[in-house]
Write a protein that holds these residues in place. Structure first.
Motif, short mmCIF file in Angstrom:
data_model
loop_
_atom_site.label_atom_id
_atom_site.label_comp_id
_atom_site.label_asym_id
_atom_site.label_seq_id
_atom_site.Cartn_x
_atom_site.Cartn_y
_atom_site.Cartn_z
N GLN A 592 0.83 -1.21 0.00
CA GLN A 592 0.00 0.00 0.00
C GLN A 592 0.86 1.26 0.00
OE1 GLN A 592 -3.08 -0.69 3.20
NE2 GLN A 592 -4.37 0.19 1.62
N ALA A 593 2.07 1.14 0.52
CA ALA A 593 2.97 2.29 0.53
C ALA A 593 3.65 2.51 -0.81
CB ALA A 593 4.02 2.12 1.62
N GLY A 594 3.46 1.59 -1.77
CA GLY A 594 4.02 1.77 -3.10
C GLY A 594 5.34 1.07 -3.35
N VAL A 595 5.75 0.14 -2.48
CA VAL A 595 6.99 -0.60 -2.68
C VAL A 595 6.71 -1.83 -3.55
CG1 VAL A 595 8.85 -1.87 -1.55
CG2 VAL A 595 7.92 0.19 -0.48
N SER A 596 7.42 -1.93 -4.68
CA SER A 596 7.18 -3.02 -5.63
C SER A 596 8.26 -4.09 -5.50
CB SER A 596 7.15 -2.48 -7.06
OG SER A 596 8.41 -1.97 -7.42
N THR A 597 7.90 -5.31 -5.87
CA THR A 597 8.84 -6.44 -5.86
C THR A 597 8.56 -7.31 -7.08
OG1 THR A 597 8.87 -6.46 -3.44
CG2 THR A 597 9.71 -8.41 -4.56
N ALA A 598 9.61 -7.70 -7.79
CA ALA A 598 9.46 -8.63 -8.91
C ALA A 598 9.01 -9.98 -8.37
CB ALA A 598 10.77 -8.76 -9.67
N THR A 599 7.89 -10.50 -8.91
CA THR A 599 7.23 -11.68 -8.35
C THR A 599 6.82 -12.62 -9.46
OG1 THR A 599 6.37 -10.27 -6.57
CG2 THR A 599 5.35 -12.42 -6.82
N TRP A 600 6.77 -13.92 -9.13
CA TRP A 600 6.27 -14.91 -10.08
C TRP A 600 5.37 -15.89 -9.35
CZ3 TRP A 600 11.10 -14.84 -7.98
CH2 TRP A 600 11.55 -15.98 -7.31
N TRP A 601 4.48 -16.50 -10.12
CA TRP A 601 3.58 -17.52 -9.61
C TRP A 601 3.66 -18.71 -10.56
CZ3 TRP A 601 2.55 -12.41 -10.27
CH2 TRP A 601 2.27 -11.65 -9.12
N SER A 602 3.67 -19.93 -10.04
CA SER A 602 3.84 -21.12 -10.90
C SER A 602 2.98 -22.27 -10.42
CB SER A 602 5.31 -21.55 -10.93
OG SER A 602 5.74 -21.92 -9.63
N SER A 603 2.63 -23.13 -11.37
CA SER A 603 1.85 -24.32 -11.06
C SER A 603 2.22 -25.43 -12.02
CB SER A 603 0.35 -24.02 -11.18
OG SER A 603 -0.42 -25.20 -11.07
N SER A 612 9.26 -14.46 -4.93
CA SER A 612 9.64 -13.06 -5.15
C SER A 612 11.15 -12.91 -5.01
CB SER A 612 8.95 -12.14 -4.13
OG SER A 612 7.55 -12.18 -4.26
N LEU A 613 11.69 -11.94 -5.73
CA LEU A 613 13.10 -11.61 -5.56
C LEU A 613 13.32 -11.00 -4.19
CD1 LEU A 613 14.17 -10.07 -9.00
CD2 LEU A 613 14.35 -12.44 -8.22
N ASP A 614 14.54 -11.16 -3.68
CA ASP A 614 14.87 -10.56 -2.38
C ASP A 614 14.94 -9.05 -2.48
OD1 ASP A 614 14.99 -13.05 -1.18
OD2 ASP A 614 17.14 -13.29 -1.60
N SER A 615 15.36 -8.54 -3.64
CA SER A 615 15.49 -7.10 -3.82
C SER A 615 14.13 -6.48 -4.10
CB SER A 615 16.44 -6.78 -4.98
OG SER A 615 17.73 -7.30 -4.74
N VAL A 616 13.84 -5.36 -3.44
CA VAL A 616 12.60 -4.64 -3.73
C VAL A 616 12.88 -3.64 -4.84
CG1 VAL A 616 11.70 -4.94 -1.42
CG2 VAL A 616 13.08 -2.94 -1.94
N GLY A 617 11.80 -3.07 -5.36
CA GLY A 617 11.96 -2.09 -6.43
C GLY A 617 12.10 -2.70 -7.78
N GLY A 618 11.40 -3.81 -8.03
CA GLY A 618 11.55 -4.48 -9.32
C GLY A 618 10.24 -4.93 -9.90
N GLU A 619 10.31 -5.37 -11.16
CA GLU A 619 9.14 -5.88 -11.88
C GLU A 619 9.61 -6.72 -13.05
OE1 GLU A 619 4.99 -4.26 -13.98
OE2 GLU A 619 6.48 -2.86 -13.19
N PHE A 620 9.03 -7.90 -13.20
CA PHE A 620 9.26 -8.72 -14.39
C PHE A 620 8.23 -8.33 -15.45
CE2 PHE A 620 10.95 -12.29 -11.50
CZ PHE A 620 12.25 -11.88 -11.70
#
Length: 751
Positions: A592-603, A612-620
């Motif tokens: 909600q504060a606007g911090v983004s993290t590169a994330t993936w979901w798999s099945s 999710s990546l350990d580093s914040v501030g990212g996007e795939f």
């Protein structure tokens, strides 16, 4: 576009920094660009890009200064003057500033006024500065190389012979403060400490005392994390600076700073939880220590009642004789509140208006001799002035510039022999009783003959927002999904078109209170739609992703719901890929504060697993199958890159581009590979077309834009290769020739 970008990721990017592969060559010049007429999308309306105000001093008038332009033409500076208690009149254009004026800042004293900022011309950013003694005749100031390269964003005039400027420099990573003594024509310049490789900082305020104690405020912090306001101060007239000194808690923001006769006053907001901010000011006399001005902790309300859930903060301050004027514009309301800090330090509300140009308008309050300040407000690329009418005891408004928001590229996808495109803009409408927002969409097809402004989709598509599309070239089937705004809700809709048939509604996807479509893909394992799903339209409700699957594009079934991540408030799926057994969705999560993290979901056919990546501030932004695993492209810590995985438990960085180089995933053509992107270097700054013969050695070529533009988007359909960019005032496109022979698009290789 996501489907096009998710291709052989091993060949997508060539990076420096953590790879021995070749660095990109400076540029190439064998691609031929042919401009496409987009007059059906763009209009000739003159729009405001940036603006500021200068307070009156003695007999010198109040000024409103704006950067303005029309599509395809460089933006220029327009200045309005206003005598005390009068409205702005006599707009004039400054002819001494060449290039496309990106931004403006201005300040003035009793004997000197300065306007400065940054322009873009022929692929280069450069600072400009003009000065005046009477606010009527203006003269351009020659800048030393280091000042010209600083990309000025702030200007201060502390006395009748001094101008102080500050800029963020190349890639926003080379902050510099410079002081001009106009009586001698000499400059003093000092570089501030550069941010670390995974950090960022941006100048947010600048002012100085008459005896030249110079103060500059910055927003600083690690990429992706909430920034911390800090300051640097110079006690030797700008020769050296000490700092950084913390101004406010992490997550706070500063909109500007002024010297108010006895103290510096910075205004902005503090974060009180989630995405909610409250107005706050801070003071310092020496720049070495700051005090929170508790008297500035004012409530903002709805209909005269305090409403602590409203997100609001102070705008940038202005100062006259120690009195500070400032506005508050709530982020989700078309309201402007005016506040004043007196010479004793007390605060009081001096007025308000419920008729603004947009939700959360950008506004500046400035004294003009009346009991309440004049307010200049921008929104929807327009500019409006509010003044206090003593006789009626109310505020009157005058439109200085009346315009609408420029079109922006919203979708680019390959179709049957053409490139299906959509551009859109938000519209704000206010009546005497209410206000509303809506989205305007325009559709077209790019072909070898240019743009055909046709509604290529289903009849229910025009007026939709968040339009996404995908096609299966083998079967000739196309699927479109979109979000609509109807009766206070944002439901989703989907359509399918099979070969030789008309568009028909799909089943199983339509509906929802808030169903924001983020991706539509066709894979070997079927069709997929990803959309944010929320219980209400309010951002207070969490917005996880839901993924739907279809074998034929007609009947849809939700196969994953509630996709989010721990501590996140919102999820976005940008792309999907599959190796036939495992399906992967990539994107980002957002707090909600606007911090983004590169994330993936798999099945693998069972429950969906989040990573999710350990580093914040990212996007795939894309994914593809490669070497028995998966690769994702995106941006993390401010750098474009590629990450790989074999087990989908972790994604490890494979290659990273240097700061200032950005490249999207690649598209296969007959002569090699192409990709969109941009560069920001000392040699060139702007959109580029990346090309490679072998997918290993890459080079770039300038896209022939005439004004500052976004990174390029590349798409192909049959023999057609097109490049699109967004400019300040519209959309531009080119047909590109790389040589003879058909263009062959390779979309999702699995080896």
């Amino acid at each position: 576009m996501r489907a096009v970008l998710a291709v052989m990721a091993a060949l997508v990017l060539v990076f420096s920094g953590c790879s021995n592969r070749p660095a990109p060559a400076p540029h190439r010049s064998d691609a031929t660009f042919t401009s496409v007429d987009l007059g059906a999308w763009n209009d000739e309306t003159e729009r405001v890009s940036d603006f500021t105000v200068v307070a009156p001093v003695g007999a010198l008038p109040r000024l409103t200064v704006a950067s303005m332009g029309t599509v395809g033409r460089p933006r220029h500076i327009t200045v309005w003057t206003a005598a005390a208690t009068e409205g702005s009149v006599r707009p004039t254009t400054l002819a001494d500033v060449p290039g496309d004026v990106v931004g403006v800042s201005a300040d003035g004293s009793a004997g000197l006024t300065a306007i400065g900022g940054t322009t873009w011309q022929d692929g280069h950013y450069s600072s400009y500065l003009v000065t005046s003694r009477d606010r009527s005749a203006w003269s351009s100031v020659a800048l030393p190389a280091d000042v010209a390269a600083s990309r000025i964003t702030r200007v201060a005039v502390p006395n009748a012979q001094t101008v102080v400027v500050a800029g963020d420099g190349l890639q926003g990573r080379a902050q510099r403060v410079s002081v001009l003594d106009t009586s001698r024509g000499t400059w003093t310049s000092a570089a501030l400490p550069a941010p670390g490789p995974t950090s960022r900082q941006t100048i947010t305020g600048l002012d100085a005392t008459p005896d030249l104690r110079v103060l500059v405020t910055l927003s600083a912090g690690a990429d992706g994390e909430l920034p911390t306001p800090v300051s640097f101060v110079s006690s030797d007239k700008g020769a050296t600076f000490t700092g950084p000194t913390s101004v406010a808690p992490k997550g706070s923001s500063i909109a500007g700073v002024v010297w108010a006769s006895t103290t510096f006053v910075a205004t902005g907001g503090i974060r009180v939880g989630g995405d909610t901010r409250r107005p706050r000011a801070w003071t310092t006399q020496d720049g070495a220590s700051w005090t929170s001005d508790e008297h500035s902790a004012l409530e903002v309300g709805r209909n005269g009642k305090a409403a602590p859930d409203i997100d609001a903060q102070y705008g940038a301050p202005t100062e006259v004789s120690g009195v500070v004027d400032v506005t508050v514009s709530p982020a989700d309301l078309p309201n402007i509140f005016f506040w004043r800090r007196g010479t004793s330090g007390g605060w009081q509300q001096t007025g308000s208006t419920t008729r603004a140009l947009a939700i959360g308008p950008s506004s500046l309050a400035v004294a003009d001799g009346s009991s309440a300040p004049a307010v200049v407000s921008g929104g929807s690329r327009s500019l409006r002035e509010y003044r206090w009418a003593e006789q009626s005891g109310d505020f009157t408004s005058t439109d200085l510039v009346s315009a609408t928001s420029a079109m922006r590229t919203s979708m680019v996808e390959a179709g049957a022999g053409a490139i299906n495109t959509a551009v859109g803009a938000q519209r704000f409408t206010q009546t005497a009783e209410s206000w509303s927002t809506s989205a305007v969409q325009r559709y077209g097809q790019l072909t070898d003959d240019g743009l055909a402004p046709v509604d290529w989709g289903p009849s229910g598509l025009p007026g939709s927002v968040d339009v996404k599309s995908a096609a299966d070239p083998q079967s000739g089937t196309t699927v479109v999904a979109a979000t609509k705004h109807t009766d206070g809700a944002f439901p989703g809709f989907a359509w399918v078109k099979t070969s030789g048939a008309d568009w028909a509604p799909s089943t199983g996807f339509d509906g929802g209170t808030f169903r924001h479509v983020t991706a539509v893909e066709h894979l070997d394992t079927g069709w997929y739609i990803a959309a944010q799903e929320a219980a209400t339209t309010s951002y207070d409700s969490a917005r996880p992703e839901t993924i739907w699957h279809s074998n034929d594009g007609v009947q849809w079934t939700a196969i994953a719901t509630g996709l989010l991540a721990e501590g996140a408030h919102e999820a976005t799926v940008n792309d999907l890929c599959s190796d036939g057994t495992r399906t992967v969705a990539v994107g980002r999560t957002l707090t909600q504060a606007g911090v983004s993290t590169a994330t993936w979901w798999s099945s693998d056919g069972g429950p969906w697993v989040t990573g999710s990546l350990d580093s914040v501030g990212g996007e795939f932004d894309s994914c593809a199958v490669q070497d028995g695993g998966f690769r994702a492209t995106g941006t993390v810590d401010g750098r474009s890159g590629m990450w790989t995985t074999s087990d989908l438990k972790t994604f490890a960085p494979d290659l990273l581009l240097d700061h200032g180089l950005e490249r999207a995933a690649a598209v296969r053509v007959d002569s090699g590979w192409v990709a969109g992107g941009s560069v920001d270097t000392a040699d060139y700054s702007g959109p580029v077309l990346w090309t490679s013969r072998d997918g290993v050695q890459w080079s770039w070529q300038r896209v022939p834009v005439g004004t500052e533009s976004s990174r390029s988007t590349v798409e192909t359909a049959g023999r057609l290769l097109a490049v699109l960019v967004d400019t300040a005032d519209g959309v531009a496109a080119w047909r590109v020739s790389l040589g003879p022979g058909p263009v062959v698009t390779e979309r999702r290789p699995t080896g």
